[in-house]
Design an enzyme around this catalytic site. Sequence first.
Site, PDB file in Angstrom:
ATOM      1  N   ILE A 138       0.848  -1.204   0.000  1.00 13.67           N
ATOM      2  CA  ILE A 138       0.000   0.000   0.000  1.00 13.67           C
ATOM      3  C   ILE A 138       0.885   1.256   0.000  1.00 13.67           C
ATOM      4  CG2 ILE A 138      -1.778   1.296   1.253  1.00 13.67           C
ATOM      5  CD1 ILE A 138      -2.624  -1.303   2.593  1.00 13.67           C
ATOM      6  N   GLY A 189       0.808 -20.890   6.766  1.00 12.20           N
ATOM      7  CA  GLY A 189       1.912 -19.957   6.514  1.00 12.20           C
ATOM      8  C   GLY A 189       1.540 -18.495   6.707  1.00 12.20           C
ATOM      9  N   ASP A 203       4.531  -5.833  15.874  1.00 17.89           N
ATOM     10  CA  ASP A 203       4.700  -5.509  14.452  1.00 17.89           C
ATOM     11  C   ASP A 203       3.856  -4.282  14.086  1.00 17.89           C
ATOM     12  OD1 ASP A 203       5.475  -6.331  11.611  1.00 17.89           O
ATOM     13  OD2 ASP A 203       3.288  -6.388  11.488  1.00 17.89           O
ATOM     14  N   LYS A 207       5.124  -0.282  12.782  1.00 24.19           N
ATOM     15  CA  LYS A 207       4.605   0.446  11.613  1.00 24.19           C
ATOM     16  C   LYS A 207       3.914   1.734  12.053  1.00 24.19           C
ATOM     17  CE  LYS A 207       3.992  -3.982   9.306  1.00 24.19           C
ATOM     18  NZ  LYS A 207       3.057  -5.119   9.154  1.00 24.19           N
ATOM     19  N   GLY A 304       3.834 -10.273   1.730  1.00 22.16           N
ATOM     20  CA  GLY A 304       4.004 -11.234   0.639  1.00 22.16           C
ATOM     21  C   GLY A 304       5.056 -10.726  -0.320  1.00 22.16           C
TER      22      GLY A 304
HETATM   23  N1  LIG Z   1       7.914 -11.002   3.924  1.00 21.34           N
HETATM   24  C1  LIG Z   1       7.074  -9.988   3.834  1.00 21.34           C
HETATM   25  O1  LIG Z   1       5.939 -10.161   3.420  1.00 21.34           O
HETATM   26  C2  LIG Z   1       7.508  -8.606   4.215  1.00 21.34           C
HETATM   27  C3  LIG Z   1       6.601  -7.539   4.082  1.00 21.34           C
HETATM   28  C4  LIG Z   1       7.005  -6.238   4.400  1.00 21.34           C
HETATM   29  C5  LIG Z   1       8.285  -6.031   4.866  1.00 21.34           C
HETATM   30  N2  LIG Z   1       9.131  -7.092   5.014  1.00 21.34           N
HETATM   31  C6  LIG Z   1      10.480  -6.823   5.518  1.00 21.34           C
HETATM   32  O2  LIG Z   1      11.424  -7.165   4.503  1.00 21.34           O
HETATM   33  C7  LIG Z   1      12.623  -7.623   5.112  1.00 21.34           C
HETATM   34  C8  LIG Z   1      12.973  -9.011   4.567  1.00 21.34           C
HETATM   35  O3  LIG Z   1      11.930  -9.904   4.895  1.00 21.34           O
HETATM   36  P1  LIG Z   1      11.822 -11.369   4.223  1.00 21.34           P
HETATM   37  O4  LIG Z   1      10.476 -11.863   4.577  1.00 21.34           O
HETATM   38  O5  LIG Z   1      12.244 -11.313   2.805  1.00 21.34           O
HETATM   39  O6  LIG Z   1      12.929 -12.151   5.078  1.00 21.34           O
HETATM   40  P2  LIG Z   1      13.589 -13.574   4.757  1.00 21.34           P
HETATM   41  O7  LIG Z   1      12.758 -14.334   3.793  1.00 21.34           O
HETATM   42  O8  LIG Z   1      13.900 -14.193   6.073  1.00 21.34           O
HETATM   43  O9  LIG Z   1      14.958 -13.172   4.031  1.00 21.34           O
HETATM   44  C9  LIG Z   1      16.042 -12.629   4.719  1.00 21.34           C
HETATM   45  C10 LIG Z   1      17.240 -12.667   3.788  1.00 21.34           C
HETATM   46  O10 LIG Z   1      18.337 -12.049   4.448  1.00 21.34           O
HETATM   47  C11 LIG Z   1      19.503 -12.839   4.244  1.00 21.34           C
HETATM   48  N3  LIG Z   1      20.451 -12.611   5.328  1.00 21.34           N
HETATM   49  C12 LIG Z   1      20.363 -12.965   6.633  1.00 21.34           C
HETATM   50  N4  LIG Z   1      21.456 -12.578   7.301  1.00 21.34           N
HETATM   51  C13 LIG Z   1      22.241 -11.951   6.387  1.00 21.34           C
HETATM   52  C14 LIG Z   1      23.521 -11.341   6.444  1.00 21.34           C
HETATM   53  N5  LIG Z   1      24.207 -11.285   7.585  1.00 21.34           N
HETATM   54  N6  LIG Z   1      24.036 -10.820   5.304  1.00 21.34           N
HETATM   55  C15 LIG Z   1      23.370 -10.866   4.134  1.00 21.34           C
HETATM   56  N7  LIG Z   1      22.139 -11.436   4.027  1.00 21.34           N
HETATM   57  C16 LIG Z   1      21.617 -11.969   5.126  1.00 21.34           C
HETATM   58  C17 LIG Z   1      19.008 -14.273   4.193  1.00 21.34           C
HETATM   59  O11 LIG Z   1      19.971 -15.069   3.525  1.00 21.34           O
HETATM   60  P3  LIG Z   1      19.750 -16.646   3.184  1.00 21.34           P
HETATM   61  O12 LIG Z   1      18.567 -16.673   2.231  1.00 21.34           O
HETATM   62  O13 LIG Z   1      20.990 -17.072   2.542  1.00 21.34           O
HETATM   63  O14 LIG Z   1      19.451 -17.306   4.495  1.00 21.34           O
HETATM   64  C18 LIG Z   1      17.696 -14.080   3.399  1.00 21.34           C
HETATM   65  O15 LIG Z   1      17.960 -14.143   2.032  1.00 21.34           O
HETATM   66  C19 LIG Z   1      12.382  -7.565   6.624  1.00 21.34           C
HETATM   67  O16 LIG Z   1      12.849  -6.353   7.134  1.00 21.34           O
HETATM   68  C20 LIG Z   1      10.875  -7.616   6.735  1.00 21.34           C
HETATM   69  O17 LIG Z   1      10.386  -6.999   7.913  1.00 21.34           O
HETATM   70  C21 LIG Z   1       8.775  -8.353   4.700  1.00 21.34           C
END
Ligand SMILES: NC(=O)c1ccc[n+]([C@@H]2O[C@H](COP(=O)([O-])OP(=O)(O)OC[C@H]3O[C@@H](n4cnc5c(N)ncnc54)[C@H](OP(=O)(O)O)[C@@H]3O)[C@@H](O)[C@H]2O)c1
Length: 437
Positions: A138, A189, A203, A207, A304
């Site tokens: 959004i 999930g 959370d 925000k 997502g």
């Molecule tokens: N998921 C959502 O729907 C969503 C929505 C809004 C905001 N966010 C935000 O977006 C961000 C990422 O979320 P996500 O859901 O994508 O998380 P995620 O799926 O857990 O991905 C995290 C990534 O960070 C990498 N990582 C971890 N430690 C690291 C390091 N020291 N150096 C470099 N890379 C490293 C991991 O590597 P590996 O893959 O190799 O383990 C993974 O690829 C967060 O801040 C979250 O709050 C997420």
Amino acid sequence: MAEALRVGIAGLGTVGASVARVLNEKAAELTRQCGRDIVVAAVSARDPKRDRGVDLSGAKWFDDAVKLAEKADIDVFVELIGGDEGPARASVKAALEAGRHVVTANKALLAKHGVQLAEIAEKKGVLLNYEAAVAGGIPVIKTMREAMAGNQVTRVFGILNGTCNYILTRMEAEGISFDACLKDAQRLGYAEADPTFDIEGHDTAHKLSILTSLAFGTRIAASDIYMEGISNITQADIRAAADLGYRIKLLGVAQRTDSGIEQRVHPTMVPTASVIAQVHGVTNAVAIETDILGELLLSGPGAGGNATASAVVGDIADIAKSRPGFQHGPVFGWPAKELKPYKKAQMPSHAGGYFIRLTVHDRIGVFAAIAKRMADNDISLESIVQQSAGPETEAQKTVILVTHETTEAAVRKAVEGVTKDGHLTDKPQVIRIERAE
Ligand SMILES: NC(=O)c1ccc[n+]([C@@H]2O[C@H](COP(=O)([O-])OP(=O)(O)OC[C@H]3O[C@@H](n4cnc5c(N)ncnc54)[C@H](OP(=O)(O)O)[C@@H]3O)[C@@H](O)[C@H]2O)c1
């Protein structure tokens, strides 16, 4: 055509891999829109061998996100690692200090260090974009920061956590308990294995703290947020709310009051006919109320891979469209150094309507005693009913009260009084009612 914009992505999980895929798949459209190519020039994650489902052969791999931020040949650093400290904070800080634009989806980081990072970005004349950090896909940050100049915000509130809204929606639609819903959400999930962060409101609070700063020009104060989660919401509450013309939502609310700014996250009753009450399942919504515009409601996917990537790519495209020497607007709408200290309105002075559900001994005089406790605290009642349906046995009854506008302090005192009177057989339930169009 201008030189390509070179992007480095740290974090290739749900969001990071989606961003890389969208940049690949939509390359031609983005080039037309931005007037230059956008290329993924460098990436970092923990596991270099993992298949990310996207071709990253053109990008240089970095084991260390901070090195990528400092040394890679990039114009924009995209942080999608997560967490409020560690590599996320260190790499964002390093990128800004090296004069690189930053895009992040990391609400935890901004809630804790946003002002400090904004000060660095503004000093260095670079952008710190974070559209995906609040309500995923959004475009609420852009709306508040750019499209509402001159408006004075009086209140901003929203459904900012898809997990909670999914659970509350299913509890209402299917009549199942909070625990059963949570288990199902985990199986599908929609909820983490450890759901505390979502269901207890943390959370949403992260925000909300960002929205508060944008709305009122105050320094981010995430630790000053009043917080209650949804784990004690029961079927009895949901049914009573429906009977009274309300629906229960976990809202984050920031509101200007005479004594300061309220920031609160708690289960809230909103009128069933209001627009925000129609926001179901994992969908998010943000309502912004201002002096000029009135009330605006934005609703859409709050999480997502794709939805979040859409917001991240939008932020990258804004940078691609900006031209060297162009003065960027401040990160939180006002220059970081001019953000005012947050003046907290104390929760006991919160004014509003209240829903109170009491499970009481079925004795003569109880009803009158409850009414007296309310009157003694100057609480005027919109309704007080003794319910025949619900969890009662012959020895106990449920009394549902709805108050006219009163204060939190008065309600707490009245409920304390009723509890002291010894009439209750179970913990009292108190849910705040929120005005919504
Ligand atoms: N998921 C959502 O729907 C969503 C929505 C809004 C905001 N966010 C935000 O977006 C961000 C990422 O979320 P996500 O859901 O994508 O998380 P995620 O799926 O857990 O991905 C995290 C990534 O960070 C990498 N990582 C971890 N430690 C690291 C390091 N020291 N150096 C470099 N890379 C490293 C991991 O590597 P590996 O893959 O190799 O383990 C993974 O690829 C967060 O801040 C979250 O709050 C997420």
